[in-house]
Design a protein around this motif. Structure first.
Motif, PDB file in Angstrom:
ATOM      1  N   PRO A 238      -6.687   3.529  -7.642  1.00 50.42           N
ATOM      2  CA  PRO A 238      -5.255   3.678  -7.339  1.00 50.42           C
ATOM      3  C   PRO A 238      -4.710   4.983  -7.923  1.00 50.42           C
ATOM      4  O   PRO A 238      -4.491   5.089  -9.123  1.00 50.42           O
ATOM      5  CB  PRO A 238      -4.633   2.457  -8.028  1.00 50.42           C
ATOM      6  CG  PRO A 238      -5.550   2.172  -9.193  1.00 50.42           C
ATOM      7  CD  PRO A 238      -6.925   2.617  -8.774  1.00 50.42           C
ATOM      8  N   ASN A 239      -4.546   5.992  -7.081  1.00 43.99           N
ATOM      9  CA  ASN A 239      -4.048   7.307  -7.510  1.00 43.99           C
ATOM     10  C   ASN A 239      -4.961   7.950  -8.546  1.00 43.99           C
ATOM     11  O   ASN A 239      -4.508   8.553  -9.530  1.00 43.99           O
ATOM     12  CB  ASN A 239      -2.620   7.205  -8.056  1.00 43.99           C
ATOM     13  CG  ASN A 239      -1.631   6.781  -7.007  1.00 43.99           C
ATOM     14  OD1 ASN A 239      -1.804   7.065  -5.823  1.00 43.99           O
ATOM     15  ND2 ASN A 239      -0.580   6.087  -7.426  1.00 43.99           N
ATOM     16  N   THR A 240      -6.260   7.827  -8.302  1.00 47.30           N
ATOM     17  CA  THR A 240      -7.228   8.465  -9.183  1.00 47.30           C
ATOM     18  C   THR A 240      -8.476   8.814  -8.381  1.00 47.30           C
ATOM     19  O   THR A 240      -8.505   8.617  -7.155  1.00 47.30           O
ATOM     20  CB  THR A 240      -7.565   7.547 -10.379  1.00 47.30           C
ATOM     21  OG1 THR A 240      -8.368   8.277 -11.311  1.00 47.30           O
ATOM     22  CG2 THR A 240      -8.314   6.304  -9.938  1.00 47.30           C
ATOM     23  N   THR A 257      -2.582   4.591  -3.692  1.00 45.16           N
ATOM     24  CA  THR A 257      -1.994   3.284  -3.419  1.00 45.16           C
ATOM     25  C   THR A 257      -1.350   3.303  -2.031  1.00 45.16           C
ATOM     26  O   THR A 257      -1.319   4.343  -1.363  1.00 45.16           O
ATOM     27  CB  THR A 257      -0.960   2.924  -4.492  1.00 45.16           C
ATOM     28  OG1 THR A 257       0.015   3.972  -4.560  1.00 45.16           O
ATOM     29  CG2 THR A 257      -1.625   2.771  -5.849  1.00 45.16           C
ATOM     30  N   ASP A 258      -0.841   2.163  -1.613  1.00 53.62           N
ATOM     31  CA  ASP A 258      -0.296   2.067  -0.260  1.00 53.62           C
ATOM     32  C   ASP A 258       1.160   2.505  -0.199  1.00 53.62           C
ATOM     33  O   ASP A 258       1.900   2.439  -1.197  1.00 53.62           O
ATOM     34  CB  ASP A 258      -0.417   0.632   0.246  1.00 53.62           C
ATOM     35  CG  ASP A 258      -0.054   0.510   1.717  1.00 53.62           C
ATOM     36  OD1 ASP A 258      -0.845   0.977   2.551  1.00 53.62           O
ATOM     37  OD2 ASP A 258       1.041  -0.014   2.020  1.00 53.62           O
ATOM     38  N   LEU A 259       1.585   2.915   0.977  1.00 54.36           N
ATOM     39  CA  LEU A 259       2.962   3.363   1.181  1.00 54.36           C
ATOM     40  C   LEU A 259       3.991   2.273   0.873  1.00 54.36           C
ATOM     41  O   LEU A 259       5.144   2.560   0.551  1.00 54.36           O
ATOM     42  CB  LEU A 259       3.151   3.835   2.630  1.00 54.36           C
ATOM     43  CG  LEU A 259       2.624   5.227   2.960  1.00 54.36           C
ATOM     44  CD1 LEU A 259       2.611   5.445   4.476  1.00 54.36           C
ATOM     45  CD2 LEU A 259       3.479   6.291   2.274  1.00 54.36           C
ATOM     46  N   SER A 260       3.595   1.021   0.974  1.00 59.90           N
ATOM     47  CA  SER A 260       4.531  -0.076   0.726  1.00 59.90           C
ATOM     48  C   SER A 260       4.679  -0.393  -0.761  1.00 59.90           C
ATOM     49  O   SER A 260       5.490  -1.250  -1.131  1.00 59.90           O
ATOM     50  CB  SER A 260       4.076  -1.334   1.472  1.00 59.90           C
ATOM     51  OG  SER A 260       2.806  -1.753   1.002  1.00 59.90           O
ATOM     52  N   ALA A 261       3.931   0.290  -1.626  1.00 56.19           N
ATOM     53  CA  ALA A 261       3.910  -0.047  -3.053  1.00 56.19           C
ATOM     54  C   ALA A 261       5.289   0.018  -3.681  1.00 56.19           C
ATOM     55  O   ALA A 261       5.674  -0.862  -4.461  1.00 56.19           O
ATOM     56  CB  ALA A 261       2.952   0.887  -3.785  1.00 56.19           C
ATOM     57  N   ASP A 262       6.025   1.047  -3.350  1.00 50.52           N
ATOM     58  CA  ASP A 262       7.326   1.278  -3.981  1.00 50.52           C
ATOM     59  C   ASP A 262       8.279   0.112  -3.740  1.00 50.52           C
ATOM     60  O   ASP A 262       9.097  -0.229  -4.605  1.00 50.52           O
ATOM     61  CB  ASP A 262       7.928   2.583  -3.450  1.00 50.52           C
ATOM     62  CG  ASP A 262       8.930   3.189  -4.413  1.00 50.52           C
ATOM     63  OD1 ASP A 262       8.773   2.971  -5.625  1.00 50.52           O
ATOM     64  OD2 ASP A 262       9.874   3.854  -3.960  1.00 50.52           O
ATOM     65  N   GLU A 263       8.179  -0.516  -2.572  1.00 50.02           N
ATOM     66  CA  GLU A 263       9.051  -1.649  -2.246  1.00 50.02           C
ATOM     67  C   GLU A 263       8.763  -2.863  -3.125  1.00 50.02           C
ATOM     68  O   GLU A 263       9.595  -3.767  -3.223  1.00 50.02           O
ATOM     69  CB  GLU A 263       8.860  -2.047  -0.777  1.00 50.02           C
ATOM     70  CG  GLU A 263       9.133  -0.937   0.221  1.00 50.02           C
ATOM     71  CD  GLU A 263       8.693  -1.330   1.623  1.00 50.02           C
ATOM     72  OE1 GLU A 263       8.428  -2.536   1.842  1.00 50.02           O
ATOM     73  OE2 GLU A 263       8.609  -0.444   2.492  1.00 50.02           O
ATOM     74  N   PRO A 269       2.077   5.884  -3.703  1.00 43.86           N
ATOM     75  CA  PRO A 269       0.927   6.778  -3.519  1.00 43.86           C
ATOM     76  C   PRO A 269       1.239   8.178  -4.030  1.00 43.86           C
ATOM     77  O   PRO A 269       2.307   8.722  -3.764  1.00 43.86           O
ATOM     78  CB  PRO A 269       0.688   6.760  -1.999  1.00 43.86           C
ATOM     79  CG  PRO A 269       1.952   6.227  -1.402  1.00 43.86           C
ATOM     80  CD  PRO A 269       2.564   5.339  -2.423  1.00 43.86           C
ATOM     81  N   ASP A 270       0.289   8.750  -4.775  1.00 48.17           N
ATOM     82  CA  ASP A 270       0.488  10.066  -5.392  1.00 48.17           C
ATOM     83  C   ASP A 270      -0.808  10.858  -5.246  1.00 48.17           C
ATOM     84  O   ASP A 270      -1.707  10.760  -6.095  1.00 48.17           O
ATOM     85  CB  ASP A 270       0.872   9.892  -6.858  1.00 48.17           C
ATOM     86  CG  ASP A 270       1.301  11.192  -7.516  1.00 48.17           C
ATOM     87  OD1 ASP A 270       0.919  12.270  -7.020  1.00 48.17           O
ATOM     88  OD2 ASP A 270       2.023  11.136  -8.537  1.00 48.17           O
ATOM     89  N   LEU A 271      -0.902  11.619  -4.174  1.00 50.52           N
ATOM     90  CA  LEU A 271      -2.115  12.370  -3.896  1.00 50.52           C
ATOM     91  C   LEU A 271      -2.377  13.427  -4.958  1.00 50.52           C
ATOM     92  O   LEU A 271      -3.525  13.640  -5.372  1.00 50.52           O
ATOM     93  CB  LEU A 271      -2.035  13.015  -2.507  1.00 50.52           C
ATOM     94  CG  LEU A 271      -3.217  13.892  -2.086  1.00 50.52           C
ATOM     95  CD1 LEU A 271      -4.525  13.113  -2.142  1.00 50.52           C
ATOM     96  CD2 LEU A 271      -2.990  14.444  -0.682  1.00 50.52           C
ATOM     97  N   LEU A 293       0.177   9.723   6.470  1.00 49.64           N
ATOM     98  CA  LEU A 293       0.380  10.962   5.708  1.00 49.64           C
ATOM     99  C   LEU A 293      -0.837  11.881   5.754  1.00 49.64           C
ATOM    100  O   LEU A 293      -1.036  12.704   4.855  1.00 49.64           O
ATOM    101  CB  LEU A 293       0.732  10.629   4.258  1.00 49.64           C
ATOM    102  CG  LEU A 293       1.996   9.787   4.054  1.00 49.64           C
ATOM    103  CD1 LEU A 293       2.266   9.577   2.566  1.00 49.64           C
ATOM    104  CD2 LEU A 293       3.206  10.438   4.732  1.00 49.64           C
ATOM    105  N   ALA A 294      -1.621  11.759   6.804  1.00 46.69           N
ATOM    106  CA  ALA A 294      -2.855  12.546   6.893  1.00 46.69           C
ATOM    107  C   ALA A 294      -2.584  14.049   6.891  1.00 46.69           C
ATOM    108  O   ALA A 294      -3.374  14.828   6.337  1.00 46.69           O
ATOM    109  CB  ALA A 294      -3.637  12.155   8.142  1.00 46.69           C
TER     110      ALA A 294
END
Length: 377
Positions: A238-240, A257-263, A269-271, A293-294
């Protein structure tokens, strides 16, 4: 509102398909009630587990619900198409044409058969899909490197331990260098799915198993699932990232992580964080559940992104709508600048609409290839 939306196909079928049939009203009412119950499959799922994503019924009943629900949806689509054709014909006939009962029976039979076939395709252990992907800057030591991508397993009462064991056995037989799982492991709580996910601990590859969460992990106690999945012989990213070596040659496998994580109050997600500290000269393979986000990943210098989430659109034609909801990405390979994006159709799919028509599930073996000139093809 969710259940009302899924009641719309039922309403179309009752008013435009059943009502005109030359049956007794009592028979029409009985059939209307029966398909109403089938149309509310997701309501019953919520009542069984508290979530529309986790039906806790016996597997044969879940399959039956999917066949009947799929039949209702397909029949509604066919009926709407029939009505549109009738509207085109109407000016030439001078009235709205009547449809023979036999034609309605044929349409109903086709919808039922297609739905049953689609469900059978959805619930089977997927066939192997072999692809090669050229990677710019791939060290020669990694030319021919084989990784297997699993995604959207949706382990549940529909895809139980027996199915998981078969997927694990088929994956291990491929003798991969690396196995990656790009999210949506489950539908259900750790308590309900513990035995069903247990076979995943048997996955074997020379460089191990690396995984990321999908959006469904956030529906069922994300932090608890991350802890439990970490006990199943896999490394969560996860972000690593992790660095893989062959002698002095290296490649990087990063995850977000997934785009829905913040909700759900979890890390977004933090590339940048995921690839921070990675060797600058090593190609990066990014695991990102959703493909949306490709383009950002391509701009960040990622060589290959592996995603899932879309299930390939599940049904031919529906894939175009799914693509629009995912920035144009839905299935297969895309070239974005110097980066390759591969969107996997999924190993399984959500048990709430388990139907595949013209879009196969896949167990995907990817062979990495070095390019002769150091550039992507």
């Amino acid at each position: 509102m969710f259940h009302l939306i899924f009641g719309i196909p039922w309403l179309v079928v009752v008013i435009r398909f059943i009502q005109p049939l030359p049956w007794l009203w009592s028979a029409k009412v009985v059939w209307a009630i029966l398909i109403l119950l089938a149309s509310q499959y997701h309501l019953f799922s919520r009542l069984s587990s508290g979530s529309v994503f986790s039906p806790e019924f016996p597997r044969p009943l879940i399959i039956a619900f999917n066949v009947l629900f799929g039949t209702i949806v397909l029949l509604a689509v066919f009926q709407i198409a029939l009505d549109l054709i009738s509207l085109v014909i109407m000016p030439f006939k001078g009235h709205f044409p009547s449809v023979p009962a036999i034609l309605r029976y044929v349409i109903g039979g086709v919808a039922l058969c297609l739905s049953a076939y689609g469900v059978s395709q959805a619930v089977r252990v997927p066939p192997l899909k072999d692809i090669e992907i050229p990677i710019a800057g791939l060290p020669p030591e990694f030319d021919g490197y084989r990784l297997v991508q699993l995604t959207d397993l949706h382990i549940s009462r529909l895809f139980p331990a027996r199915w998981t064991k078969e997927v694990v056995a088929k994956t291990n037989a491929l003798d991969a260098d690396l196995i990656v799982i790009t999210g949506d492991f489950i539908d259900g709580s750790v308590e309900n799915r513990r035995e069903d996910v247990a076979p995943l601990a048997g996955l074997r590859a020379r460089d191990g198993v690396f995984s990321i969460p999908g959006n469904h992990e956030y529906f069922f106690a994300y932090h608890e699932w991350m802890r439990h999945l970490g006990t199943l012989n896999m490394t969560m990213l996860p972000n690593t990232h992790a660095v893989l070596a062959r002698g002095d040659a290296r490649i990087v496998v990063a995850g977000v992580t997934d785009l829905s994580a913040d909700e759900h109050g979890a890390p977004a997600p933090d590339l940048d964080k995921a690839i921070q500290g990675a060797p600058a000269d090593a190609p990066v393979i990014l695991l990102d559940h959703q493909p949306m986000l490709a383009r950002k990943a391509a701009d960040s210098g990622v060589a290959l992104q592996l995603s899932g989430h879309t299930h390939g659109g599940m049904i031919l034609g529906l894939d175009r709508l799914v693509a629009r909801a995912n920035n144009g990405f839905v299935s297969g390979r895309y070239k974005i600048g110097d980066m390759t994006l591969y969107v996997n159709n999924g190993t399984a799919l959500w048990p709430g609409f388990a139907l595949r028509l013209g879009v196969l599930a896949e167990l995907t073996r990817i062979t990495l290839r070095a390019t002769a000139d150091g550039a992507g093809r």
